[in-house]
Design a protein around this motif. Structure first.
Motif, mmCIF file in Angstrom:
data_model
loop_
_atom_site.group_PDB
_atom_site.id
_atom_site.type_symbol
_atom_site.label_atom_id
_atom_site.label_comp_id
_atom_site.label_asym_id
_atom_site.label_seq_id
_atom_site.Cartn_x
_atom_site.Cartn_y
_atom_site.Cartn_z
ATOM 1 N N ALA A 2 0.835 -1.199 0.000
ATOM 2 C CA ALA A 2 0.000 0.000 0.000
ATOM 3 C C ALA A 2 0.873 1.254 0.000
ATOM 4 O O ALA A 2 1.961 1.275 0.584
ATOM 5 C CB ALA A 2 -0.913 -0.001 1.221
ATOM 6 N N ALA A 3 0.395 2.298 -0.650
ATOM 7 C CA ALA A 3 1.171 3.535 -0.789
ATOM 8 C C ALA A 3 1.541 4.125 0.567
ATOM 9 O O ALA A 3 2.665 4.594 0.760
ATOM 10 C CB ALA A 3 0.391 4.544 -1.622
ATOM 11 N N TYR A 4 0.619 4.104 1.531
ATOM 12 C CA TYR A 4 0.938 4.695 2.828
ATOM 13 C C TYR A 4 2.048 3.917 3.527
ATOM 14 O O TYR A 4 2.905 4.498 4.200
ATOM 15 C CB TYR A 4 -0.310 4.817 3.714
ATOM 16 N N LEU A 5 2.085 2.591 3.311
ATOM 17 C CA LEU A 5 3.158 1.780 3.900
ATOM 18 C C LEU A 5 4.501 2.053 3.229
ATOM 19 O O LEU A 5 5.552 1.949 3.869
ATOM 20 C CB LEU A 5 2.814 0.295 3.819
ATOM 21 N N GLN A 6 4.475 2.426 1.963
ATOM 22 C CA GLN A 6 5.708 2.793 1.276
ATOM 23 C C GLN A 6 6.293 4.066 1.892
ATOM 24 O O GLN A 6 7.512 4.168 2.081
ATOM 25 C CB GLN A 6 5.467 2.979 -0.215
#
Length: 118
Positions: A2-6
């Motif tokens: 997920a983008a937020y985890l990146q």
């Protein structure tokens, strides 16, 4: 991933490498969203996760800053000056000279990580 985890992972790596230090201000969530073309809620979610992990501290009206706890954690295991970093740089240089593309290198790293860090 997920983008937020990146975003969370990038901040964690910057802390481990000493790129971010105690008291450093992170860019605003709005700026990250604008620069990355992500939804602002995605960056806010990442910042909330970083806060939950104790890595950053929001200061209302001022911004989001690297916490003392995060800086102390990073100092306990400095990676930027590790001899392993130099060995990895040498390996990457040899891989590039050997003609490996980034996808090849990434696949090798993923396979080695799976073998040694199951």
């Amino acid at each position: 991933m997920a983008a937020y985890l990146q975003i969370v992972q990038q901040v964690q790596e910057a802390l481990r490498l000493g790129i971010l230090m105690e008291g450093d201000q992170l860019p605003t969530a709005a700026r990250v969203a604008r620069d990355t073309k992500l939804n602002p809620n995605t960056t806010l979610k990442a910042y909330r996760e970083l806060e939950h992990q104790g890595l950053v501290e929001p200061r209302p009206g001022v911004g989001t800053f690297v916490s003392r706890a995060a800086a102390e954690q990073a100092k306990a295991r400095p990676l930027a000056d590790s001899p392993l970093r130099g060995e990895l740089d040498d390996w990457m240089r040899r891989a590039r000279v050997a003609g490996l593309e980034w996808g090849d290198v990434s696949a090798l790293i993923t396979a080695a990580r799976a073998e040694h860090y199951p």
